[in-house]
Design a protein around this motif. Sequence first.
Motif, PDB file in Angstrom:
ATOM      1  N   PHE A   1      32.158  65.693  40.539  1.00 56.83           N
ATOM      2  CA  PHE A   1      31.349  64.111  40.191  1.00 56.83           C
ATOM      3  C   PHE A   1      30.650  64.018  41.046  1.00 56.83           C
ATOM      4  O   PHE A   1      31.110  63.415  42.354  1.00 56.83           O
ATOM      5  N   ARG A   2      29.149  64.285  40.962  1.00 58.59           N
ATOM      6  CA  ARG A   2      28.143  63.440  42.396  1.00 58.59           C
ATOM      7  C   ARG A   2      28.036  61.801  41.736  1.00 58.59           C
ATOM      8  O   ARG A   2      27.706  61.622  40.379  1.00 58.59           O
ATOM      9  N   VAL A   3      28.096  61.172  42.167  1.00 58.50           N
ATOM     10  CA  VAL A   3      28.067  59.873  41.631  1.00 58.50           C
ATOM     11  C   VAL A   3      27.276  59.120  42.921  1.00 58.50           C
ATOM     12  O   VAL A   3      27.187  58.870  43.959  1.00 58.50           O
ATOM     13  N   SER A   4      26.077  58.022  42.171  1.00 56.49           N
ATOM     14  CA  SER A   4      25.252  57.044  43.004  1.00 56.49           C
ATOM     15  C   SER A   4      25.963  55.873  43.733  1.00 56.49           C
ATOM     16  O   SER A   4      26.804  55.073  43.253  1.00 56.49           O
ATOM     17  N   GLY A   5      24.750  55.195  44.616  1.00 52.35           N
ATOM     18  CA  GLY A   5      26.061  53.823  44.777  1.00 52.35           C
ATOM     19  C   GLY A   5      25.395  52.914  43.833  1.00 52.35           C
ATOM     20  O   GLY A   5      26.214  52.015  43.405  1.00 52.35           O
ATOM     21  N   ALA A   6      24.112  53.230  42.682  1.00 53.72           N
ATOM     22  CA  ALA A   6      24.599  52.157  41.526  1.00 53.72           C
ATOM     23  C   ALA A   6      25.449  52.503  40.557  1.00 53.72           C
ATOM     24  O   ALA A   6      25.638  51.815  39.965  1.00 53.72           O
ATOM     25  N   ASP A   7      26.157  53.746  40.316  1.00 55.64           N
ATOM     26  CA  ASP A   7      27.324  54.115  40.085  1.00 55.64           C
ATOM     27  C   ASP A   7      28.167  53.222  39.980  1.00 55.64           C
ATOM     28  O   ASP A   7      29.048  53.008  39.639  1.00 55.64           O
ATOM     29  N   ALA A   8      28.444  53.156  41.129  1.00 54.52           N
ATOM     30  CA  ALA A   8      29.676  52.582  42.390  1.00 54.52           C
ATOM     31  C   ALA A   8      29.078  51.085  41.960  1.00 54.52           C
ATOM     32  O   ALA A   8      30.892  50.119  41.472  1.00 54.52           O
ATOM     33  N   LEU A   9      28.385  50.302  41.989  1.00 51.91           N
ATOM     34  CA  LEU A   9      27.373  48.928  41.707  1.00 51.91           C
ATOM     35  C   LEU A   9      27.998  48.483  40.250  1.00 51.91           C
ATOM     36  O   LEU A   9      28.405  47.404  40.176  1.00 51.91           O
ATOM     37  N   ALA A  10      27.805  49.856  39.236  1.00 51.27           N
ATOM     38  CA  ALA A  10      28.295  48.879  37.907  1.00 51.27           C
ATOM     39  C   ALA A  10      29.589  48.847  38.030  1.00 51.27           C
ATOM     40  O   ALA A  10      30.013  48.314  36.893  1.00 51.27           O
ATOM     41  N   VAL A  11      30.341  49.556  38.682  1.00 51.81           N
ATOM     42  CA  VAL A  11      31.824  49.048  38.589  1.00 51.81           C
ATOM     43  C   VAL A  11      32.145  47.393  38.680  1.00 51.81           C
ATOM     44  O   VAL A  11      33.439  47.000  38.543  1.00 51.81           O
ATOM     45  N   VAL A  12      31.107  46.861  39.846  1.00 54.02           N
ATOM     46  CA  VAL A  12      32.144  46.245  40.704  1.00 54.02           C
ATOM     47  C   VAL A  12      32.155  45.071  39.228  1.00 54.02           C
ATOM     48  O   VAL A  12      33.655  44.050  40.149  1.00 54.02           O
ATOM     49  N   PRO A  13      31.210  44.501  38.779  1.00 52.01           N
ATOM     50  CA  PRO A  13      31.739  42.719  37.496  1.00 52.01           C
ATOM     51  C   PRO A  13      32.695  43.856  37.103  1.00 52.01           C
ATOM     52  O   PRO A  13      33.659  42.627  37.013  1.00 52.01           O
ATOM     53  N   ARG A  14      32.955  44.520  36.498  1.00 45.38           N
ATOM     54  CA  ARG A  14      34.708  45.179  36.247  1.00 45.38           C
ATOM     55  C   ARG A  14      35.475  45.013  36.550  1.00 45.38           C
ATOM     56  O   ARG A  14      37.345  45.195  35.728  1.00 45.38           O
ATOM     57  N   LEU A  15      35.929  44.772  37.995  1.00 43.20           N
ATOM     58  CA  LEU A  15      36.866  45.028  39.021  1.00 43.20           C
ATOM     59  C   LEU A  15      37.776  43.660  38.946  1.00 43.20           C
ATOM     60  O   LEU A  15      39.326  44.405  38.139  1.00 43.20           O
ATOM     61  N   PRO A  16      37.691  42.472  38.466  1.00 39.37           N
ATOM     62  CA  PRO A  16      38.956  41.758  37.806  1.00 39.37           C
ATOM     63  C   PRO A  16      39.599  41.662  36.661  1.00 39.37           C
ATOM     64  O   PRO A  16      40.834  41.687  36.653  1.00 39.37           O
ATOM     65  N   GLU A  17      38.556  42.430  35.675  1.00 40.32           N
ATOM     66  CA  GLU A  17      39.200  42.800  34.362  1.00 40.32           C
ATOM     67  C   GLU A  17      40.300  43.999  34.855  1.00 40.32           C
ATOM     68  O   GLU A  17      41.704  43.904  34.161  1.00 40.32           O
ATOM     69  N   ILE A  18      39.799  44.685  35.253  1.00 41.05           N
ATOM     70  CA  ILE A  18      40.854  46.475  35.662  1.00 41.05           C
ATOM     71  C   ILE A  18      41.785  46.271  36.172  1.00 41.05           C
ATOM     72  O   ILE A  18      43.038  46.580  35.962  1.00 41.05           O
ATOM     73  N   TYR A  19      41.709  44.273  37.425  1.00 37.71           N
ATOM     74  CA  TYR A  19      42.868  45.326  38.250  1.00 37.71           C
ATOM     75  C   TYR A  19      43.830  43.837  37.895  1.00 37.71           C
ATOM     76  O   TYR A  19      44.555  43.786  38.942  1.00 37.71           O
ATOM     77  N   ASP A  20      43.276  42.884  37.176  1.00 36.38           N
ATOM     78  CA  ASP A  20      44.293  41.630  36.499  1.00 36.38           C
ATOM     79  C   ASP A  20      44.529  40.424  37.394  1.00 36.38           C
ATOM     80  O   ASP A  20      44.616  39.632  36.865  1.00 36.38           O
ATOM     81  N   GLU A  21      44.540  40.202  38.462  1.00 36.82           N
ATOM     82  CA  GLU A  21      44.841  39.432  39.437  1.00 36.82           C
ATOM     83  C   GLU A  21      44.088  39.785  40.807  1.00 36.82           C
ATOM     84  O   GLU A  21      43.776  40.392  40.689  1.00 36.82           O
ATOM     85  N   PRO A  22      43.599  38.972  41.363  1.00 37.60           N
ATOM     86  CA  PRO A  22      42.399  39.086  42.798  1.00 37.60           C
ATOM     87  C   PRO A  22      43.102  40.221  43.318  1.00 37.60           C
ATOM     88  O   PRO A  22      44.204  40.234  43.741  1.00 37.60           O
ATOM     89  N   PHE A  23      42.127  40.553  43.639  1.00 32.07           N
ATOM     90  CA  PHE A  23      42.646  42.602  44.685  1.00 32.07           C
ATOM     91  C   PHE A  23      41.402  42.753  45.599  1.00 32.07           C
ATOM     92  O   PHE A  23      40.443  42.690  45.098  1.00 32.07           O
ATOM     93  N   ALA A  24      41.613  43.292  46.848  1.00 36.71           N
ATOM     94  CA  ALA A  24      40.206  43.578  47.398  1.00 36.71           C
ATOM     95  C   ALA A  24      40.548  44.254  48.459  1.00 36.71           C
ATOM     96  O   ALA A  24      39.130  44.362  49.176  1.00 36.71           O
TER      97      ALA A  24
END
Length: 643
Positions: free
Chosen positions: A333-356
């Motif tokens: 799967f070839r992904v771009s930086g934009a694909d990765a950045l699109a995930v960032v706002p969803r990280l709190p919902e996905i990981y459920d508690e602060p995680f870095a």
Amino acid sequence: MCGIAGCWEPQAGRDADALAALARRMGQTLHHRGPDDDGVFVEAAAGLALAHRRLAIIDLTPLGHQPMPSADARYVIVYNGEIYNFEEVRSELAARGHSFRGHSDTEVLLAAIVEWGIDGALSRCDGMFAFALWDRAERQLWLARDRVGKKPLYYGRTPHGLVFGSELKALLGHPRFEPEIDTDALTSLLRYDYIPAPRSIYREVRKLEAGHCVRFDEATLAGTGWPPSRPFWDAQARIRAALANPFGGSEEDALAALDELLRSAVRLRLHADVPVGLFLSGGTDSSLIAALAQRESAQPVQSFTIAFADRHDVDGAYARRIAAHLGTAHTEFRVSGADALAVVPRLPEIYDEPFADVSMVPSVLVAQLARRQVKVALSGDGGDELFFGYSRYLRALRNWRWHAYLPQGLRRLLGRWLVRGDLEIARTGGLRTIGMEMAAEDIDGIYLNRISRWRSPLRVVHGAEEPPTAYTARPLADAGLSPAQRMMSLDFLAYLPEDVLVKLDRSGMSVGLEARSPLLDSRVAEFAFSLPDAMRARESEPKHLLKALLRRYLPDELVDRPKAGFGAPVGSWLSGPLREWADDLLSEESLRRDNLLDASSVLRRWNAFKRGERKWHTHLWSVVMLQSWLAWQRDFRAARRSA
């Protein structure tokens, strides 16, 4: 793989309909973990409700539906996981007179509990799991988590009793659950990038530790403290036992034993009633799992890797060559930086508690993409902690040897003088970095410095005390471990279950993908514990034994390659496309809103980073993730109240 949730509130006075509605509400927050089916169980007289979201992997029929009662109706279980040796256990139970309606591992686990009790069942069942078991006869609730900590389980208090779930979202789904942030836990987040069990981000919530179970009854619900959990598989005890009975064979003997153990572990994890694939990064661990999986499979195994289209990607090239050599059905799967950045706002919902952990972004991407074709994926996690794979181990050992050149008293005095003032400056290199190492008493202190983001989180978090962790409590200090063994053991006890496996679980389950890790089979782990450093921790070739085994399946040119991380360029992101977003989260107004952190300490680093001091991005990412999570949980809790 599934999501579980529930509550036990004997004095809340809810009827059966109200309890069922509450359980469904809590369970619905875990829909992503189990999109295939859902169910609830209530016992109104006890004030108990269990909820289950199902990801059907074994026995896709309604006979695998949960919550599931035992054949004798004494027990009811909600269970998240896989018992890999369930067919073996089922055969033993059948010989003892048990009969089965379906062929799910859940039914086998229940029958094992009926036959042997909790302890006997847990000692026989090898897998990854978290479950809640209601004992209707004794009016007791048991919670349990697997040996290594692959599956999560949280539990907390309400004004009337207990809530629990696979993720914090489920607990927040309870209308009377109003937790407060645990500022002590924030110091761990800033130091390690995660919050180790048994603490969580909330004061009122605990994480069940790996290999532990805990029992609740009405007396413990009425009290204010937590009942003690107890281990059914104690990693520290297993390490001690391995030291007392070390492996005594040759390296060829060790390779033969490891080959047999891993082939068995892979074979068990390929069993499913749905398509199974594997993550193939091109590194040693995933390549070995791919080789063994393909050997065990009559058909080409589906393998997956991601390649970043906007940067030179060596891993993708190796993965392609390895897949071609092994004959896997490979998808890149070839992904771009934009694909990765699109995930960032969803990280709190996905990981459920602060995680870095910065590699959580590519982990989410590869899980999302693999889920298009399979429901289960094998991973290579565990090889670094068990077989000396991290470069930080080498650096720590190098610095530990340097200690011998100065007397201890002089070394520590000089170290304390060099690190006076702002300890965080040590992150930028120079004499203060050397001083932090010199001031350490032993390899534990050196390694703690190596893995710490913020060196002095107490100066950043308001009114906090830093809780003990495996890295500071010095477990196994009297066990006679070598420096290399100590670092690997500490990571196995803390970093592996609380970072690596959190990342694997949340990224996969966010899209309903089950991830299985053959290298973390408990038999493989115990074998690794028993190996001498010459086989397990060879500095001239990290992961020597795994690479030697891999050479049986791949040519040398595909084995002998530098280790590459699975990270993300957060420094470039924070100075580029995420700068405006981070500016808002790290503004003085935003930092003072929750009044958890010293705004001046954070802003000093953020402003220095924006001026070009790149080293600060590792400090700042944990704060950005915290601030982003705080905003998400405010919105989540507000939406819950209005629902």
